[in-house]
Design a protein around this motif. Sequence first.
Motif, short mmCIF file in Angstrom:
data_model
loop_
_atom_site.label_atom_id
_atom_site.label_comp_id
_atom_site.label_asym_id
_atom_site.label_seq_id
_atom_site.Cartn_x
_atom_site.Cartn_y
_atom_site.Cartn_z
N GLU A 180 -19.22 -82.64 -24.60
CA GLU A 180 -17.31 -82.33 -23.14
C GLU A 180 -16.10 -82.13 -24.27
O GLU A 180 -16.15 -82.99 -25.59
CB GLU A 180 -17.07 -83.46 -22.28
N ALA A 181 -15.31 -81.65 -23.71
CA ALA A 181 -14.16 -81.53 -24.54
C ALA A 181 -13.54 -82.53 -24.75
O ALA A 181 -12.79 -82.73 -25.76
CB ALA A 181 -13.35 -80.34 -24.31
N ALA A 182 -13.76 -83.20 -23.55
CA ALA A 182 -12.15 -84.74 -23.19
C ALA A 182 -13.23 -85.44 -24.55
O ALA A 182 -12.70 -87.04 -25.27
CB ALA A 182 -11.79 -84.87 -22.36
N ARG A 196 -12.18 -84.98 -28.30
CA ARG A 196 -10.69 -84.79 -28.56
C ARG A 196 -10.72 -86.78 -28.96
O ARG A 196 -10.08 -86.37 -29.35
CB ARG A 196 -9.74 -84.68 -26.76
N ASP A 239 -6.20 -77.26 -24.24
CA ASP A 239 -6.60 -76.61 -23.48
C ASP A 239 -7.86 -76.32 -22.58
O ASP A 239 -8.28 -74.98 -21.88
CB ASP A 239 -5.56 -75.08 -23.42
N GLN A 240 -8.12 -76.87 -23.31
CA GLN A 240 -9.85 -76.37 -23.23
C GLN A 240 -10.82 -77.29 -22.32
O GLN A 240 -10.92 -78.68 -22.29
CB GLN A 240 -10.83 -76.53 -24.39
N GLU A 241 -11.15 -77.03 -21.16
CA GLU A 241 -12.12 -77.30 -19.91
C GLU A 241 -13.16 -77.27 -20.31
O GLU A 241 -14.22 -78.32 -19.64
CB GLU A 241 -10.89 -77.37 -18.74
N GLU A 242 -14.05 -76.44 -20.40
CA GLU A 242 -15.41 -76.48 -20.51
C GLU A 242 -15.96 -77.28 -21.67
O GLU A 242 -15.58 -77.37 -23.33
CB GLU A 242 -15.63 -74.77 -21.04
N LEU A 272 -8.20 -78.30 -28.10
CA LEU A 272 -9.31 -78.78 -27.32
C LEU A 272 -7.97 -78.77 -26.41
O LEU A 272 -8.83 -79.35 -25.26
CB LEU A 272 -10.02 -79.98 -27.79
N LYS A 324 -12.96 -71.45 -25.61
CA LYS A 324 -13.58 -70.36 -24.37
C LYS A 324 -13.05 -69.13 -25.21
O LYS A 324 -14.00 -67.92 -24.54
CB LYS A 324 -12.74 -70.60 -23.08
#
Length: 377
Positions: A131-133, A136, A210-213, A208, A231
Amino acid sequence: MKLSCLQENLSRGLGIVGRAVATRSTLPITQNILLAAEQSRLKLAATNLEMATTCWIGAKVEQEGSITAPARLLIDFVNSLPNDLIEVTLPPTSHTLELKSGRFQARINGIDAEDFPPIPQISDGVTTSIEAAALREGIAQVTFAAATEESRPVLTGINAELEGLELNLVAADGFRLAVHKTTLGTPVSEKATVIIPARTLNELNRLLADQEEPVEITINQQKTQLLFHLKNAEIVSQLIQGSFPNYSQVIPQSYTTRAVVDITEFMRVAKMSSIFARDASGIVRLVITPGVELTPGKVTVSAQAEEIGDNVSEIDALIDGEEAKIAFNVKYLSDVLSVLRQAQVAIEVTTPSSPGVIRPIGVDNYVHVVMPMFVQW
C-alpha cells in the motif's frame, strides 16, 4: 513526432523525471530528458545511470517519434508558459524540438534518442506489492537516518528485508539506527535482503504523495536492480552491493529508566534547546526525574554554550524506573520526533554512556536508537 498536451501535465511530468537527471556526468546525454510520443501519451524519462525515472502523461499524438532535449532548458521554458495547450513538433530527420503555445514558441536543439542510455527492463525475480501509504510512512521514518558520506557505501542505503508478508526497512549512519516494520500486500516467494540507495527512496516518496493504488516492487534475480511501478510512473534503481551491519545487536534489550512524554511538548523544548546547542556541538542534556507521591515525573532538557548562555526546560512525564541522565545531539532528537505521527513517545535509558531508545506509544512497528554524547555532568 507531433503531439499536443496541456502545459500543467507536461510541467508535472518534467518535474517527476527532472530529479533523476545527472548533475555532473562524463556522458552529456544523461543531462537530457527523453521524450517519446507513443499511441495516446507522451513518455518522459531521465537517468543518472544509477537511477532512472519514467512517467507517462496524456497527449494527443498525431505522429510518433522520440528525441532527447536538455533538461534544465526544457523544464524552465515549459514552467514559464501559461496554463494552455502546448504543441510539440519534431520535423523528420531533424534534431530540433519545436514547442508552441499560443503566442509563445521555442526551438530546442536535442540529441538523437538512439544515444540515450537504455533503461533496464526488470520482469523476473522477487515481486510483491505494498500500500502506498504504508510505504510512505516507512520511507519517511528511516531514510533520514542513512549516512550521507560515501566512506561506507552500505550505510548510504536502506536495508530492506522481505520475507513472507513482512517488510523491514533499516537505516543507520553510525550514530543512530531506525527500524520500521510494515506489511506487504502480497507475500514474496522467497526471502530477499537488498540495500536500496536512500536517494532512490526519497525520490519515490515524492511520487507517492499522489498515489492511491498499491505500488508494485520487482527485484531482479541477480539482486542488482529493483523496480517500483506506480500508476503513471516507474523508478528503476541500482542496488548497493555489500553486507549491512548486524543492527539487531545494537538495540538494547532492557532499560533502567523509561519516560513517556508528549511528542509536541518534547519537540518544542528540543527546538528551544537547539538555539543554544548550536554553539555547543549540538549537545542537549536530558535529566529524567521520577515523581514523588502526588507530583508527576519530569524530563529536564537543557543546553549550554560557554560564551552565549544556557537554557533549561521541563516537561511532564510518566516515569518507570530510577533517575537517569543522558546527552544527545539535538538534531538527532528533532529528526526522529518530526517523523512520528503518534501523540506520545517513550525514551528508554540505561546509563549515560549507553544508547538511548525512542519508541512511539501505541504502535510496535518502529524503534529508533541514538548514541549518547559524552559530557561532564
